[in-house]
Design an enzyme around this catalytic site. Sequence first.
Site, mmCIF file in Angstrom:
data_model
loop_
_atom_site.group_PDB
_atom_site.id
_atom_site.type_symbol
_atom_site.label_atom_id
_atom_site.label_comp_id
_atom_site.label_asym_id
_atom_site.label_seq_id
_atom_site.Cartn_x
_atom_site.Cartn_y
_atom_site.Cartn_z
ATOM 1 N N LYS A 141 0.828 -1.203 0.000
ATOM 2 C CA LYS A 141 0.000 0.000 0.000
ATOM 3 C C LYS A 141 0.861 1.251 0.000
ATOM 4 O O LYS A 141 1.812 1.353 0.774
ATOM 5 C CB LYS A 141 -0.921 0.025 1.233
ATOM 6 C CG LYS A 141 -1.786 1.287 1.298
ATOM 7 C CD LYS A 141 -2.708 1.296 2.501
ATOM 8 C CE LYS A 141 -3.557 2.565 2.503
ATOM 9 N NZ LYS A 141 -4.463 2.642 3.667
ATOM 10 N N GLU A 190 -10.218 12.222 11.004
ATOM 11 C CA GLU A 190 -9.378 11.132 11.515
ATOM 12 C C GLU A 190 -8.647 11.489 12.801
ATOM 13 O O GLU A 190 -7.906 12.467 12.860
ATOM 14 C CB GLU A 190 -8.358 10.715 10.454
ATOM 15 C CG GLU A 190 -7.538 9.496 10.862
ATOM 16 C CD GLU A 190 -6.707 8.928 9.731
ATOM 17 O OE1 GLU A 190 -5.928 8.000 10.003
ATOM 18 O OE2 GLU A 190 -6.822 9.411 8.590
ATOM 19 N N GLU A 196 -7.833 -2.593 2.462
ATOM 20 C CA GLU A 196 -7.096 -1.386 2.829
ATOM 21 C C GLU A 196 -7.306 -1.056 4.307
ATOM 22 O O GLU A 196 -6.353 -0.759 5.042
ATOM 23 C CB GLU A 196 -7.560 -0.214 1.960
ATOM 24 C CG GLU A 196 -6.799 1.077 2.195
ATOM 25 C CD GLU A 196 -7.333 2.240 1.374
ATOM 26 O OE1 GLU A 196 -6.963 3.383 1.682
ATOM 27 O OE2 GLU A 196 -8.120 2.006 0.437
ATOM 28 N N GLU A 222 -11.774 9.876 -6.469
ATOM 29 C CA GLU A 222 -11.845 9.912 -5.005
ATOM 30 C C GLU A 222 -11.240 11.211 -4.468
ATOM 31 O O GLU A 222 -11.761 11.806 -3.522
ATOM 32 C CB GLU A 222 -11.139 8.700 -4.394
ATOM 33 C CG GLU A 222 -11.237 8.657 -2.880
ATOM 34 C CD GLU A 222 -10.622 7.397 -2.276
ATOM 35 O OE1 GLU A 222 -9.928 7.520 -1.244
ATOM 36 O OE2 GLU A 222 -10.838 6.309 -2.834
ATOM 37 N N LYS A 267 -13.200 14.085 -2.233
ATOM 38 C CA LYS A 267 -12.717 14.563 -0.937
ATOM 39 C C LYS A 267 -12.575 16.079 -0.894
ATOM 40 O O LYS A 267 -12.589 16.682 0.190
ATOM 41 C CB LYS A 267 -11.390 13.881 -0.592
ATOM 42 C CG LYS A 267 -11.564 12.413 -0.215
ATOM 43 C CD LYS A 267 -10.251 11.701 -0.007
ATOM 44 C CE LYS A 267 -10.488 10.254 0.460
ATOM 45 N NZ LYS A 267 -9.239 9.487 0.592
#
Length: 432
Positions: free
Chosen positions: A189, A239, A283, A417, A421
Amino acid sequence: MQAAEITPVVQLSVEAPAVPLLSWLSAQTQYPRIYWHGRDKAEEIAAIGICKQFYYQDEVDDHQLAQDYQSQRGKSGGQDLRYYGGVAFDRSVECWPEFGRARFVLPRIELRRSGPKVKILLNLNFEANNKQDEYHLALEAIDNLQKPKPLAPPNKTRLMSRSDLPDQHRWRELVEQVTQHNFNQTTPKVVLSRQTQIDVAEPVDPWTVLACWQGRNPNSFQFGFQFSPQRTFISCSPERLYLRRQNELFTEALAGTTIRGLNQEEDDILAQQLLDDVKNSHENQLVRQHIVGALKPLSQYVGAEEQAKIFKLTHIQHLHRAIRAELNAGVNDFDLLRALHPTPAVGGLPRQNAMNFIRQREGYARGWYAGACGYFNHYESEFSVAIRSALIEPNRINLFAGAGVVAGSDPDAEWQELENKLATILSILIDF
């Protein structure tokens, strides 16, 4: 023995009626100007000036930073001294002016709102100055306080030009490199990101922007750091890096993204598709496994949710797993920062492989984007991962977004994506 000899940093406090903190902060003329609002919405902070700080602009040695960090944290004693600031995503490369690779500030004046009351805190540093000089500096800061005034109206500005770094062609190349079998076998990743630079016709008030963003995403962390009139870093990030209360730690795996639906039925379908999606589930599981593995050497106990849940924002929704740990005695905040940051949700796995790829190929320095921002004190610390963020400069806005690239990632889908965002902040800023 005098109190000042026992406690080199002294905090005075008084209660006052609540005022709109962003309005108060925007009216002030002293720097830095700092804002923090946790995701649980229980407390809101606005602060100005410097009583004490540590700041690394050119180079940062982790061991020296750890010593400074612990030295500052240990001086809070029984007082509720808080140092606000952050560390850059990659402390080995040059960062933005004034922000540095790491900077934490004990403000001169701090307003903390909890419910209808505001506590006004004044911090005095008798380590660096004699009593009379420090009293003079504190009184000067008080004399220069400005009355709050309404924030500037949230008028949208005209877009003069836009550039993306990397651009879409280069983005496609990078995603294809990461998803090649030989590379992906050793580095499963990499979180690639993009800086979108927008030149605008009129100046933008960062605190008005943050207030609007706050209204759109109330279940996020909201924070801002303005060390000079030239640059302000603001973020409305979903987050959490971690919340530490004494030896109890709360963190999370937040990775895997889809859009929101136009109605409840469509929203539920998209959420279920995200839960069932192999790429996004993989993920999120990688992030969970890494965090648990990083915490185990520092903890007596680490537990994580087995099943991912949905975390909803205005335009997008994420996969989320809560993680809790009981820390070993003596584990400090910098131990946690080094272990957890950058997380696989903003860097990749293995961390060093992914960081090397980002450093060499991404094409720009992230600065505090995807860094760790928050506060620490002796008893409690909280840090957010600075995603969904903007660096605002005179007539220029730098926006940032990233996407986790794993085996099977599609370059065009990942590019979209990034656009998803940025949808909320672009809708606030730009008159298309």
